[in-house]
Structure formats: structure tokens, C-alpha cells
Design an enzyme around this catalytic site. Sequence first.
Site, PDB file in Angstrom:
ATOM      1  N   ASP A   3       0.817  -1.224   0.000  1.00 34.13           N
ATOM      2  CA  ASP A   3       0.000   0.000   0.000  1.00 34.13           C
ATOM      3  C   ASP A   3       0.845   1.266   0.000  1.00 34.13           C
ATOM      4  O   ASP A   3       0.412   2.308   0.499  1.00 34.13           O
ATOM      5  CB  ASP A   3      -0.952   0.025   1.216  1.00 34.13           C
ATOM      6  CG  ASP A   3      -1.826  -1.202   1.303  1.00 34.13           C
ATOM      7  OD1 ASP A   3      -2.484  -1.521   0.301  1.00 34.13           O
ATOM      8  OD2 ASP A   3      -1.836  -1.855   2.365  1.00 34.13           O
TER       9      ASP A   3
ATOM     10  N   LYS B 187       2.344   2.024  -5.185  1.00 32.47           N
ATOM     11  CA  LYS B 187       2.992   1.455  -6.375  1.00 32.47           C
ATOM     12  C   LYS B 187       2.235   1.794  -7.649  1.00 32.47           C
ATOM     13  O   LYS B 187       2.824   1.976  -8.713  1.00 32.47           O
ATOM     14  CB  LYS B 187       3.119  -0.062  -6.214  1.00 32.47           C
ATOM     15  CG  LYS B 187       4.082  -0.478  -5.114  1.00 32.47           C
ATOM     16  CD  LYS B 187       4.208  -1.975  -5.010  1.00 32.47           C
ATOM     17  CE  LYS B 187       2.946  -2.637  -4.503  1.00 32.47           C
ATOM     18  NZ  LYS B 187       2.591  -2.276  -3.124  1.00 32.47           N
TER      19      LYS B 187
ATOM     20  N   GLY C 192      -3.920  -4.301  -4.267  1.00 29.92           N
ATOM     21  CA  GLY C 192      -4.768  -3.204  -4.730  1.00 29.92           C
ATOM     22  C   GLY C 192      -3.941  -1.978  -5.052  1.00 29.92           C
ATOM     23  O   GLY C 192      -3.075  -1.587  -4.277  1.00 29.92           O
ATOM     24  N   HIS C 193      -4.177  -1.398  -6.221  1.00 29.66           N
ATOM     25  CA  HIS C 193      -3.490  -0.175  -6.614  1.00 29.66           C
ATOM     26  C   HIS C 193      -4.530   0.890  -6.930  1.00 29.66           C
ATOM     27  O   HIS C 193      -5.498   0.614  -7.645  1.00 29.66           O
ATOM     28  CB  HIS C 193      -2.631  -0.386  -7.871  1.00 29.66           C
ATOM     29  CG  HIS C 193      -1.574  -1.425  -7.727  1.00 29.66           C
ATOM     30  ND1 HIS C 193      -0.760  -1.500  -6.623  1.00 29.66           N
ATOM     31  CD2 HIS C 193      -1.192  -2.439  -8.541  1.00 29.66           C
ATOM     32  CE1 HIS C 193       0.089  -2.501  -6.782  1.00 29.66           C
ATOM     33  NE2 HIS C 193      -0.161  -3.089  -7.930  1.00 29.66           N
TER      34      HIS C 193
ATOM     35  N   GLN D  63       2.309  -6.934  -3.411  1.00 28.96           N
ATOM     36  CA  GLN D  63       2.410  -6.480  -2.021  1.00 28.96           C
ATOM     37  C   GLN D  63       3.806  -5.899  -1.753  1.00 28.96           C
ATOM     38  O   GLN D  63       4.532  -5.597  -2.672  1.00 28.96           O
ATOM     39  CB  GLN D  63       2.101  -7.638  -1.072  1.00 28.96           C
ATOM     40  CG  GLN D  63       0.686  -8.169  -1.166  1.00 28.96           C
ATOM     41  CD  GLN D  63       0.454  -9.093  -2.344  1.00 28.96           C
ATOM     42  OE1 GLN D  63       1.376  -9.633  -2.912  1.00 28.96           O
ATOM     43  NE2 GLN D  63      -0.796  -9.269  -2.719  1.00 28.96           N
TER      44      GLN D  63
END
Length: 427
Positions: free
Chosen positions: A13, A16, A40-41, A223
Site C-alpha cells: 500500500d 505502487k 490493490g493499486h 504487495q
Amino acid sequence: MPALVLLGAQWGDEGKGKATDLLGGSVDYVVRYQGGNNAGHTVVVGDQKYALHLLPSGILSPGCTPVIGNGVVIDPSVLFSELNGLNERGVDTSKLLISGNAHIITPYNVTVDKVTERFLGKRKIGTTGRGIGPTYADKINRVGIRIQDLYDESILEQKVEAALDGKNQLLTKVFNRRAIEVGQVVEELLSYADRLKPYVADTVLVLNQALEDDKVVLFEGGQGTLLDIDHGTYPFVTSSNPTAGGACTGAGVGPTKISRVIGILKAYTTRVGSGPFPTELLDADGEALRRIGGERGVTTGRDRRCGWFDAVIARYATRVNGLTDFFLTKLDVLTGWEEIPVCVAYEIDGKRVEELPYSQTDFHHAKPIYENLPGWSEDITKAKSFSDLPKNAQDYVKALEEMSGAPISAIGVGPGRDETIEINSFL
């Protein structure tokens, strides 16, 4: 050689997606090499916000070919949902390539993930419940289902039957759940085959040929370093290798072809889920970081745990990844603090420790040793160069760079695509 790895240098988180998107217009391929839809991005383009879970962030860059490598595990229903959402917003997804060797997250993998985590009770790991771990376990146990298996119904049925032989025993006799029918699973998986087929490719060959042709390839980790199955805070980790070495195995590109390794580093620290977190703040400062930084998981929807910057884990990330550069994100979130503590070392059993302890027990009991740096109150979101930053913000960045062991080559001063200060080009 124009191959770059971009990865998280903390617990994930870190931003990225913003970094990948920033580079996306300058690279030819963006490759996800590990993880699944547990990542998640968030990418902000103009006034549009995109939440990506499985797709490479480069899918938002028109000239870029997005690739899902062999090291990724794929839930086809999630993939199609994400593709549909982008198509409805006018994003062209036709250039996507998917490795035929990538493993599929089956319905029974999701079921096993959820019931196992629930069974652990207070000892739970904090998984997303999306079947990621069980799918990687099947891969290692050699009972996994790969994308290419969808195109041979006989092999697919044999593999599903072999996988369910043991899992149904577990579900019925240990967890008191109903057995899962082989035919039902095979039918669901085959329903994805036709739509997937145009995307399926020998991505190892494609990527190596691209590098031979002097194309620029960016490998994107899911991650963060501290969630790596081998090098993270085990067992509170993911089930794959988001560290730089994972790019080689997860995409099929040799280490001699990688020219730069970029670590994404948040100006403070967050993590989602269970596990030790030495600089975690359970006070008003922690709540302020969460609120100002919008610290809620893109995939999980869970509030992120927040704390001050930890230079110990930053140094560790530099070492295990061989980082050549840092991209520092969310510096703007720290605006308004009179002083900003930075963890420079730990106290463990009364001793000062400046490197990450390899012992899980020691890390669990580590207490942060802080140095306070002067804060700033000026709005920095409009800064276009390092010199535009207030002196205290400049000094904060320089201090983090010195403590972390690699140069900070870019700084995020806001969520937007254009709210970035580039100090040194990554290309």
C-alpha cells in the site's frame, strides 16, 4: 538493459500504482509477476480514480502492453469484472497478455481460504479470504490448475478431481462443510475459456524477445517487501515473493537482464492485517495519518494501521531487493506536524538494534527508538521541483534517504498523476 523492477519497500500500500502509472507512458510492457487480487493499486488520472486489483497499472497507459506473468494467481471472475469496469470507462484492454502457466484461483480455493481462517480464530493470519494462499499451496503441491488446462477438458477434469480428493475430506470431516462436486467446478472453469483465449500467450518468450529488441519492460510487484513469504514478517505475510527476485521467477526473465530496482516508500508506515508493527500509533496521530492519507485498503476495504516512518525496515528492503532507487510517496500527508518522529533503531531486551532482527520473537517485542525531525506547515501539493519544497520538508527527505541506504529519485506530493517531483529519471 531496459528492465526495471518496481516494488513495495514496506508492508504494501505504498503507492505502487501511482509510480507504475507515472512510468507507464515511457515503457513498452508492464508486468505483474506475483500475487493475485489480494493486491490493490489506486491510480488517479486527472479527475478519474481507478482501483486495480489484478491488472497491471500500465493498462491505463495507451502505448503500453500489460502482462500478467506466470507467478500470478488469477480468479477469472475478478479479472473479467475488472476488465468490464475499465471497458465501460473507455479504457482499451485489448493488449493484455496472460501467461498460460499462471495458476487459476478455483472456487474451492476460496472456500478453503475462508473456512481455514475462520477456524484459526484468534490465531488467524489476516488473509483477504480470496483463495490466494490455497492456490499457491496447490501450485507447490503440484495439484494446481493452470490457465492452459482450460483448453484440454480431459486434463482439467483429472486435475480438479485430484485436487478435490483431499479437500473434500478436509471440508466434510474437519470443517463440517458440504463436499464440492468435480463436475460443477469443471463446468465453471470451462465457461471462462473462450473469453480468456485471446489474452493467453507465452509471456516468457514475449518478454525476453522484447528485451532483446531493446524494449523497456517494467516489472510490478503486488504487495510489499515485509509481506514476502521468505523475507517478510512470517507468518503474517502473503504467499508469494513480491521482492525483486520474484520478478525473475514470476515472469521468466533472468536477473542479469534487470538494470534497476525501485522501492516505493511511503513517508510514514502502514500495514493491513495482523502481525507486528513497531511504529504503530494507537492515538490521535495515528488517526490523523489514517484520515489525511485516506488509509483504507483498496482491495480489503479495511482501515490500515498507521505509524511513523521506520528506517530499519527501509534499510532491510534496500538490502534484500538490491534497491537502486526509492520513490517516496505521500509526503504531503505529513504537512502540519510541528515535529515528525522517525524510527532509527529498535530497543530489544534493553539493547539498541539497528537492523531488522531475524527472530520473529525479537521483532514482536521490538520498541521503536525515535529521532524527531522538524515539520512544516506549507502546502506542498503544487511543488514541481525539490527546491520548491519547504526547507524542513527537504531536510526530512534527505534524512530518510541517508537512513534508508538508496537515493530518493522521485517524491509524491499528492495523489494525482502530475503531483510528483522527479529528481532523477528512472529511465
